[in-house]
Design a protein around this motif. Structure first.
Motif, PDB file in Angstrom:
ATOM      1  N   VAL A  66      10.716   1.705   8.717  1.00 32.62           N
ATOM      2  CA  VAL A  66      11.998   1.331   8.101  1.00 32.62           C
ATOM      3  C   VAL A  66      11.768   0.585   6.793  1.00 32.62           C
ATOM      4  CG1 VAL A  66      14.057  -0.116   8.406  1.00 32.62           C
ATOM      5  CG2 VAL A  66      13.240   1.322  10.289  1.00 32.62           C
ATOM      6  N   LYS A  67      10.710  -0.235   6.755  1.00 26.48           N
ATOM      7  CA  LYS A  67      10.383  -0.942   5.514  1.00 26.48           C
ATOM      8  C   LYS A  67      10.089   0.070   4.394  1.00 26.48           C
ATOM      9  CE  LYS A  67       7.977  -4.660   5.923  1.00 26.48           C
ATOM     10  NZ  LYS A  67       6.830  -5.539   6.218  1.00 26.48           N
ATOM     11  N   GLY A  68       9.409   1.172   4.751  1.00 32.06           N
ATOM     12  CA  GLY A  68       9.143   2.237   3.769  1.00 32.06           C
ATOM     13  C   GLY A  68      10.427   2.876   3.249  1.00 32.06           C
ATOM     14  N   LEU A  78      14.458   3.424  -1.195  1.00 31.17           N
ATOM     15  CA  LEU A  78      15.818   3.269  -1.721  1.00 31.17           C
ATOM     16  C   LEU A  78      15.852   2.262  -2.871  1.00 31.17           C
ATOM     17  CD1 LEU A  78      17.820   3.246   1.645  1.00 31.17           C
ATOM     18  CD2 LEU A  78      17.644   5.100  -0.024  1.00 31.17           C
ATOM     19  N   PHE A  79      15.112   1.165  -2.706  1.00 27.64           N
ATOM     20  CA  PHE A  79      15.072   0.156  -3.778  1.00 27.64           C
ATOM     21  C   PHE A  79      14.481   0.757  -5.052  1.00 27.64           C
ATOM     22  CE2 PHE A  79      12.413  -2.852  -6.140  1.00 27.64           C
ATOM     23  CZ  PHE A  79      13.379  -3.734  -6.582  1.00 27.64           C
ATOM     24  N   MET A 123       4.174   2.999 -10.825  1.00 28.09           N
ATOM     25  CA  MET A 123       3.060   3.428  -9.963  1.00 28.09           C
ATOM     26  C   MET A 123       1.764   2.736 -10.376  1.00 28.09           C
ATOM     27  SD  MET A 123       1.841   7.289  -9.051  1.00 28.09           S
ATOM     28  CE  MET A 123       0.334   7.585  -8.102  1.00 28.09           C
ATOM     29  N   ILE A 124       1.547   2.622 -11.683  1.00 31.14           N
ATOM     30  CA  ILE A 124       0.348   1.933 -12.173  1.00 31.14           C
ATOM     31  C   ILE A 124       0.391   0.457 -11.775  1.00 31.14           C
ATOM     32  CG2 ILE A 124      -0.818   1.155 -14.282  1.00 31.14           C
ATOM     33  CD1 ILE A 124       0.012   3.911 -15.480  1.00 31.14           C
ATOM     34  N   ILE A 125       1.567  -0.179 -11.930  1.00 29.34           N
ATOM     35  CA  ILE A 125       1.704  -1.588 -11.527  1.00 29.34           C
ATOM     36  C   ILE A 125       1.444  -1.742 -10.024  1.00 29.34           C
ATOM     37  CG2 ILE A 125       3.368  -3.469 -11.267  1.00 29.34           C
ATOM     38  CD1 ILE A 125       4.710  -2.477 -13.848  1.00 29.34           C
ATOM     39  N   ALA A 126       2.000  -0.812  -9.223  1.00 28.09           N
ATOM     40  CA  ALA A 126       1.848  -0.894  -7.766  1.00 28.09           C
ATOM     41  C   ALA A 126       0.387  -0.748  -7.354  1.00 28.09           C
ATOM     42  CB  ALA A 126       2.698   0.181  -7.091  1.00 28.09           C
ATOM     43  N   VAL A 127      -0.343   0.179  -7.993  1.00 29.28           N
ATOM     44  CA  VAL A 127      -1.764   0.363  -7.658  1.00 29.28           C
ATOM     45  C   VAL A 127      -2.560  -0.888  -8.048  1.00 29.28           C
ATOM     46  CG1 VAL A 127      -3.854   1.714  -8.123  1.00 29.28           C
ATOM     47  CG2 VAL A 127      -1.661   2.873  -7.839  1.00 29.28           C
ATOM     48  N   PHE A 128      -2.269  -1.443  -9.248  1.00 27.30           N
ATOM     49  CA  PHE A 128      -2.941  -2.677  -9.682  1.00 27.30           C
ATOM     50  C   PHE A 128      -2.701  -3.799  -8.664  1.00 27.30           C
ATOM     51  CE2 PHE A 128      -3.258  -1.369 -14.311  1.00 27.30           C
ATOM     52  CZ  PHE A 128      -4.631  -1.532 -14.376  1.00 27.30           C
ATOM     53  N   LEU A 129      -1.429  -4.014  -8.288  1.00 24.77           N
ATOM     54  CA  LEU A 129      -1.092  -5.104  -7.370  1.00 24.77           C
ATOM     55  C   LEU A 129      -1.737  -4.898  -5.998  1.00 24.77           C
ATOM     56  CD1 LEU A 129       2.686  -5.730  -8.212  1.00 24.77           C
ATOM     57  CD2 LEU A 129       0.717  -7.115  -8.850  1.00 24.77           C
ATOM     58  N   HIS A 130      -1.744  -3.659  -5.532  1.00 24.40           N
ATOM     59  CA  HIS A 130      -2.357  -3.374  -4.228  1.00 24.40           C
ATOM     60  C   HIS A 130      -3.853  -3.673  -4.265  1.00 24.40           C
ATOM     61  CE1 HIS A 130      -3.053  -1.636  -0.354  1.00 24.40           C
ATOM     62  NE2 HIS A 130      -3.791  -0.648  -0.840  1.00 24.40           N
ATOM     63  N   GLY A 188       0.795  -1.231   0.000  1.00 21.67           N
ATOM     64  CA  GLY A 188       0.000   0.000   0.000  1.00 21.67           C
ATOM     65  C   GLY A 188       0.819   1.269   0.000  1.00 21.67           C
ATOM     66  N   ALA A 189       2.000   1.244   0.644  1.00 20.92           N
ATOM     67  CA  ALA A 189       2.798   2.467   0.726  1.00 20.92           C
ATOM     68  C   ALA A 189       3.539   2.759  -0.578  1.00 20.92           C
ATOM     69  CB  ALA A 189       3.799   2.356   1.877  1.00 20.92           C
ATOM     70  N   THR A 190       3.729   1.736  -1.414  1.00 24.66           N
ATOM     71  CA  THR A 190       4.530   1.914  -2.629  1.00 24.66           C
ATOM     72  C   THR A 190       3.935   2.959  -3.588  1.00 24.66           C
ATOM     73  OG1 THR A 190       5.214  -0.385  -2.408  1.00 24.66           O
ATOM     74  CG2 THR A 190       5.661   0.684  -4.510  1.00 24.66           C
ATOM     75  N   PRO A 191       2.622   2.930  -3.871  1.00 21.58           N
ATOM     76  CA  PRO A 191       2.074   3.985  -4.745  1.00 21.58           C
ATOM     77  C   PRO A 191       2.277   5.390  -4.166  1.00 21.58           C
ATOM     78  CG  PRO A 191       0.498   2.190  -4.541  1.00 21.58           C
ATOM     79  CD  PRO A 191       1.587   1.929  -3.547  1.00 21.58           C
TER      80      PRO A 191
END
Length: 350
Positions: free
Chosen positions: A239-241, A246-247, A101-108, A45-48
């Motif tokens: 920290v995961k965020g 960074l990744f 961002m589009i991939i991340a929203v789809f996956l979420h 969820g935080a990735t987008p």
């Protein structure tokens, strides 16, 4: 200097700092996170949000050089890509960031759908999520059009022609988006304003509402694993965020260097290309429209969007009728597989 002392600031900005710190501590630092979120595939969820912030930053930097006029748009993109120091890197980050961002929203959304985290009382947050998906796709569409090369020009023409097929508001929406009947200088100006101002503002509001609703209800526990416990947002999740950020920066930089976005050839409104394709995230819709009449395809897409937005209520109806039937899994799985097949077919098509 007195301005460096805490008392100077407290006197001029008389807030209740203890209360403010307590609110931040309760809402953010001590936010309870279910233990299943320690697995990365549940914590998408935080990735987008991270990608949105990166997109805003790189987009503002590109704005320093981009000129939204038919005569200068393509040349300014070429200038950014080839002449401006680190311009290729910033543009590459922006381009790949949009796709990720589009991939991340789809996956979420897939994760939320198949873990059924949209169920009562989180129906409104699901609706906000579907609006976030639509707004993110709009960001991608309007941004792609700004390159003003041959492919993006005709993709804009075809995309806005599809809008014309919408019932009742189609033609009005077409002329509003284009600034007239045809794709012209007005279209480019409007798409620039949409991409730089209106759509990001809507996206920001939707993200804020989405996060607010998460804080109201808390993060949903995994179905069948209720009561397994929680951990605090800080430090593990925070920290995961940081790791994800960074990744993403390293990954996007690598893509920007190894596979830099092209600039194509300048737009020529008098010559229609042999093959016009939208961006990959519209391939599933594009593949469907090739199989059925245009009007039917548009109505099917419209019906899918309505079902997607109101799925929590439709799911409730199915559960009341057939409590043990896995209708959601079957419908969601079939739709996801069909979308993937159409996308792969278009990727492989010449």
């Amino acid at each position: 200097m007195s301005v460096l002392k805490k008392e100077w600031w407290v006197e001029r900005v008389p807030l209740d700092y203890e209360k403010a710190i307590g609110i931040v501590r309760d809402l953010v630092i001590k936010e309870p996170i279910p233990v299943h979120m320690k697995k990365w595939y549940y914590a998408m969820g935080a990735t987008p949000l991270i990608l949105f912030l990166l997109q805003v930053t790189t987009g503002l930097l590109l704005t320093f050089y981009f000129i939204p006029s038919p005569d200068m748009a393509y040349e300014s993109v070429r200038h950014i890509q080839q002449d401006v120091p680190l311009g290729f890197w910033i543009r590459g980050l922006h381009r790949w960031g949009a796709n990720l961002m589009i991939i991340a929203v789809f996956l979420h959304m897939l994760r939320v759908f198949f873990t059924r985290a949209y169920r009562k009382p989180r129906e409104i947050n699901w609706i906000l999520g579907t609006l976030l998906l639509g707004t993110t796709l709009t960001m991608g569409f309007t941004g792609y059009s700004l390159t003003y090369n041959q492919l993006s020009y005709w993709a804009t023409t075809v995309g806005t022609n599809l809008v014309n097929q919408l019932p009742l508001i189609g033609h009005w929406l077409l002329t509003f988006m284009r600034g007239g009947e045809e794709v012209s200088a007005n279209t480019l100006t409007r798409f620039f304003v949409f991409h730089e101002l209106f759509v990001p503002s809507i996206l920001f509001i939707l993200i804020a509402l989405h996060i607010f609703m998460i804080h109201l209800h808390g993060v949903a526990e995994l179905e069948g694993h209720e009561g397994e416990g929680y951990y605090a947002f800080y430090p593990d999740h925070f920290v995961k965020g940081i790791y994800i950020t960074l990744f993403l920066l390293v990954f996007m930089s690598t893509l920007a260097i190894l596979i830099p976005p092209g600039i194509g050839v300048p737009a020529d409104p008098t010559q229609t290309p042999m093959h016009i394709k939208p961006e990959w995230y519209f391939y599933s819709v594009y593949g469907l429209l090739k199989l059925v009449p245009l009007w039917l395809g548009v109505y099917l897409v419209l019906a899918f969007m309505i079902v997607l937005v109101f799925w929590p209520f439709i799911d409730d109806w199915f559960r009341a009728k057939w409590p043990k039937a896995p209708i959601g899994y079957v419908l969601g799985g079939t739709t996801a597989v069909l979308a993937l097949v159409f996308t792969i077919m278009e990727l492989l098509a010449k």
